[in-house]
Write a protein that holds these residues in place. Structure first.
Motif, PDB file in Angstrom:
ATOM      1  N   PHE A   6       0.847  -1.289  -0.061  1.00 60.47           N
ATOM      2  CA  PHE A   6      -0.007  -0.030  -0.192  1.00 60.47           C
ATOM      3  C   PHE A   6       0.753   1.377   0.013  1.00 60.47           C
ATOM      4  O   PHE A   6       0.241   2.476  -0.306  1.00 60.47           O
ATOM      5  N   HIS A   7       1.994   1.216   0.512  1.00 60.88           N
ATOM      6  CA  HIS A   7       3.008   2.449   0.462  1.00 60.88           C
ATOM      7  C   HIS A   7       3.264   2.935  -0.996  1.00 60.88           C
ATOM      8  O   HIS A   7       3.686   4.029  -1.083  1.00 60.88           O
ATOM      9  N   ARG A   8       3.092   2.245  -2.053  1.00 67.41           N
ATOM     10  CA  ARG A   8       3.268   2.511  -3.346  1.00 67.41           C
ATOM     11  C   ARG A   8       2.088   3.762  -3.908  1.00 67.41           C
ATOM     12  O   ARG A   8       2.314   4.210  -5.058  1.00 67.41           O
ATOM     13  N   TYR A   9       1.133   3.768  -3.025  1.00 64.16           N
ATOM     14  CA  TYR A   9      -0.105   4.520  -3.578  1.00 64.16           C
ATOM     15  C   TYR A   9      -0.252   5.922  -2.782  1.00 64.16           C
ATOM     16  O   TYR A   9      -0.239   5.597  -1.587  1.00 64.16           O
ATOM     17  N   THR A  10      -0.492   6.855  -3.549  1.00 61.05           N
ATOM     18  CA  THR A  10      -1.059   8.030  -2.693  1.00 61.05           C
ATOM     19  C   THR A  10      -2.441   8.341  -2.878  1.00 61.05           C
ATOM     20  O   THR A  10      -3.053   8.010  -3.727  1.00 61.05           O
ATOM     21  N   PRO A  11      -3.134   8.748  -1.545  1.00 62.89           N
ATOM     22  CA  PRO A  11      -4.637   8.890  -1.745  1.00 62.89           C
ATOM     23  C   PRO A  11      -4.947  10.031  -2.619  1.00 62.89           C
ATOM     24  O   PRO A  11      -4.196  10.911  -2.918  1.00 62.89           O
ATOM     25  N   TYR A  12      -6.144  10.414  -2.985  1.00 61.36           N
ATOM     26  CA  TYR A  12      -6.620  11.249  -3.848  1.00 61.36           C
ATOM     27  C   TYR A  12      -6.712  12.418  -3.249  1.00 61.36           C
ATOM     28  O   TYR A  12      -6.898  12.605  -2.049  1.00 61.36           O
ATOM     29  N   GLY A 181      -8.079  13.445 -12.960  1.00 62.18           N
ATOM     30  CA  GLY A 181      -6.590  13.572 -12.535  1.00 62.18           C
ATOM     31  C   GLY A 181      -5.931  14.904 -13.120  1.00 62.18           C
ATOM     32  O   GLY A 181      -4.678  14.965 -12.836  1.00 62.18           O
ATOM     33  N   MET A 216     -10.908   7.646 -10.156  1.00 61.61           N
ATOM     34  CA  MET A 216      -9.458   7.661  -9.014  1.00 61.61           C
ATOM     35  C   MET A 216     -10.108   7.897  -7.663  1.00 61.61           C
ATOM     36  O   MET A 216      -9.207   8.028  -6.661  1.00 61.61           O
ATOM     37  N   SER A 217     -11.352   8.075  -7.372  1.00 61.48           N
ATOM     38  CA  SER A 217     -11.835   8.418  -6.053  1.00 61.48           C
ATOM     39  C   SER A 217     -13.012   8.030  -5.843  1.00 61.48           C
ATOM     40  O   SER A 217     -13.458   7.461  -6.504  1.00 61.48           O
ATOM     41  N   ASP A 248     -13.554   1.950 -13.002  1.00 58.54           N
ATOM     42  CA  ASP A 248     -12.339   1.429 -12.254  1.00 58.54           C
ATOM     43  C   ASP A 248     -12.402   0.858 -10.697  1.00 58.54           C
ATOM     44  O   ASP A 248     -11.835   0.072 -10.352  1.00 58.54           O
ATOM     45  N   ARG A 249     -13.041   1.858 -10.126  1.00 62.09           N
ATOM     46  CA  ARG A 249     -13.196   1.507  -8.727  1.00 62.09           C
ATOM     47  C   ARG A 249     -14.536   0.631  -8.213  1.00 62.09           C
ATOM     48  O   ARG A 249     -14.975   0.296  -7.059  1.00 62.09           O
TER      49      ARG A 249
END
Length: 559
Positions: A6-12, A181, A216-217, A248-249
């Motif tokens: 999870f550390h590879r991704y940043t929150p929206y 984005g 994305m969110s 996508d989500r």
């Protein structure tokens, strides 16, 4: 803590919108619908549609009531170009329907797009370029001004080419691709720059399409983005705000609905959500969602099975059996508690003097969209008495007494547990008939007569002609009615002693001739309950047949 990376991704990023209004809004009318099946949906297929499939799908979309249909990317594909020309030259575009064509903001593509539109009465020219921070940095290597210049130059060329189609009404549309984005202030900047070129007015509005090219969110942030954009944009009254959600989500439907609550006017999507990756937003689901809230969806979806067949044929992709509203299993209950609630709800709707639909677990009447009731309840090891009773009532018109429902459902449950399979309606009926209506062997009923007792008027003497193990046999008994007399005869002549605990009778609906069904709950001297069921046009004979069925159960246990 899990081992997921999870550390590879940043929150929206969130939107500063402290006075948001969309949570208090409701969808009270249908948006402007635009199908993009023939372009966005088609580009996502393993095997893109040929002309025959495209034509069939276009015809279906027109019949559904779509007034705007994106038919292709004619500058990028000869197949798409030829399809647009076919629609024009074969006069396949009805009055009131506007086709939409997509083009990137590149000169040769824009010119080719206008070539494809010669002779069209009305067309949306959909200009787009990517605006997200990631694409600016990784794909195009341009700063914000460079991206604005691409969009503006494309819009200027389109304005130059509009006079080359003097008989065509051109409606301008611009999409800042990957809107979700894109920084909100930059999305406003580039859209207003394009508006400066197109010069829309309240009487001649342009379309600003805000694509969730990648979802994305969460849907609430999408709604915040749309409301902020609508509130911030200059000359909002001159613009149609359009949504183009992807999934996508897995929340494309919710994002579209909240986006409409936030002020959008239009939605682009596909039938049943076909599209890149996890798909575009599903317009059929959106429309039926509105229908269930008492809102006219302004699309004709009276035969959802036919739409499913067309979509699967044209896309050459199956629709999941659990897909909302259209899947093969979405109106089917296997759970016993659900089945019982549905059975009671259906009975209440049929008896109520109202057109309103209120059935637990069925938010819509399947018949309103062309489905039927045959598959609402299906039986497996998870099912209960309500489901079995529903099958018997709807398919065989037998309204089983509650205690018989309990007894029979246990027997069906045992079959389901033993086989591990779904139990079909045929198996249910054959099992019921073999247990409770066993009227052929070893005992079968032929006829009967009764005469009053000469000394006691309330007593009648009964003679019943039977076949017992294939031989003719007359049995005699007495009682205060045919049932009592037949029970007495069974005891006197066959040694079968039964007493009546319950007796229920009703006519069988759906029969061409008047038929009655009799349910008799009986008790043996050992205190064991059993049920017999008989059907006949004569109510007395129906009751005697039920007793014969019970007698056969007793005799079968003696073997």
């Amino acid at each position: 803590m899990s081992t997921m990376p999870f550390h590879r991704y940043t929150p929206y990023q969130t939107v500063d919108l402290p006075n948001r209004t969309w949570p208090n809004n409701r969808i009270t009318k249908a948006p402007i619908w635009c199908s993009v099946d023939l372009r966005d949906g088609n580009q996502a297929l393993i095997e893109p549609m040929d002309t025959m499939r495209k034509k069939r799908l276009f015809t279906t979309l027109v019949e559904m009531g779509f007034k705007e249909i994106e038919v292709g990317f004619p500058s990028a594909s000869q197949t798409d170009f030829d399809f647009v020309r076919m629609l024009v030259e074969e006069n396949l575009i009805p009055d009131g329907v506007t086709i939409q064509v997509l083009t990137q903001a590149r000169e040769h593509l824009i010119r080719r797009t206008f070539e494809s539109l010669k002779g069209v009465k009305s067309a949306v020219v959909h200009l787009y370029n990517s605006t997200s921070e990631l694409q600016r940095r990784v794909v195009f290597g341009k700063d914000k001004q460079g991206i604005v210049d691409i969009a503006v130059e494309g819009a200027k060329l389109i304005m130059e080419l509009v006079p080359t189609l003097p008989d065509t009404k051109i409606i301008h549309q611009y999409s800042p691709e990957s809107f979700t984005g894109t920084e909100m202030d930059f999305a406003i900047e580039i859209c207003e720059a394009v508006m400066e070129v197109y010069q829309p007015t309240p009487d001649n509005r342009m379309i600003l399409n805000l694509p969730a090219t990648v979802e994305m969110s969460t849907p609430n942030l999408h709604a915040d983005q749309i409301e902020w954009f609508c509130n911030t944009l200059k000359n909002r009254e001159s613009v149609i705000i359009s949504l183009h959600p992807h999934n996508d989500r897995g929340t494309g439907i919710a994002a579209a609905e909240l986006g409409l609550m936030a002020g959008a006017d239009r939605v682009e999507g596909t039938l049943f959500g076909n599209g890149e990756r996890t798909g575009n937003v599903d317009l059929v689901t959106l429309a039926i969602n509105m229908l269930t809230q008492g809102v006219d969806p302004e699309l004709e979806i009276h035969d959802i099975n036919a739409l499913k067949e067309t979509a699967e044929f044209c896309n050459q992709l199956p629709i999941h059996p659990r897909h909302p509203w259209v899947g093969d299993l979405v109106y089917t209950a296997f759970s016993g508690s659900h089945q019982d609630a549905i059975k009671k709800g259906m009975t209440a709707v049929q008896s109520a003097n109202s057109d309103m639909w209120e059935v637990p677990y069925l938010p819509i009447d399947p018949k309103d969209i062309g489905r039927d009731y045959e598959a609402i309840v299906r039986i497996n090891s998870q099912s209960g008495k309500g489901g079995v009773a529903y099958i018997m009532q709807t398919e065989h018109h037998m309204d089983l007494p509650r205690d018989l429902q309990v007894d029979f459902s246990k027997r069906i449950q045992a079959i389901a547990d033993a086989t591990g399979n779904e139990i079909t309606s045929g198996v249910i009926w054959n099992t019921f008939r073999d247990i409770y209506m066993k009227g052929e062997a070893p005992v079968s009923f032929v006829d009967h007569t009764t005469v009053p007792d000469t000394h006691a008027s309330e007593i009648r003497h009964l003679t019943a002609n039977l076949k017992v193990n294939g031989e003719d046999r007359a049995i005699k008994g007495s009682g205060n009615g045919p049932i009592a007399g037949f029970i007495d005869a069974l005891s006197n002549d066959l040694g079968i002693r039964l007493s009546v605990k319950d007796y229920i009778q009703h006519t069988l609906a759906g029969q061409t001739d008047a038929q009655a069904v009799a349910y008799l709950r009986l008790e043996t001297p050992e205190g064991e309950d059993l049920w017999g069921v008989g059907v006949d046009s004569n109510t007395t004979v129906a009751s005697i047949k039920a007793l014969v069925a019970a007698a056969n159960q007793v005799m079968g246990r003696r073997v």
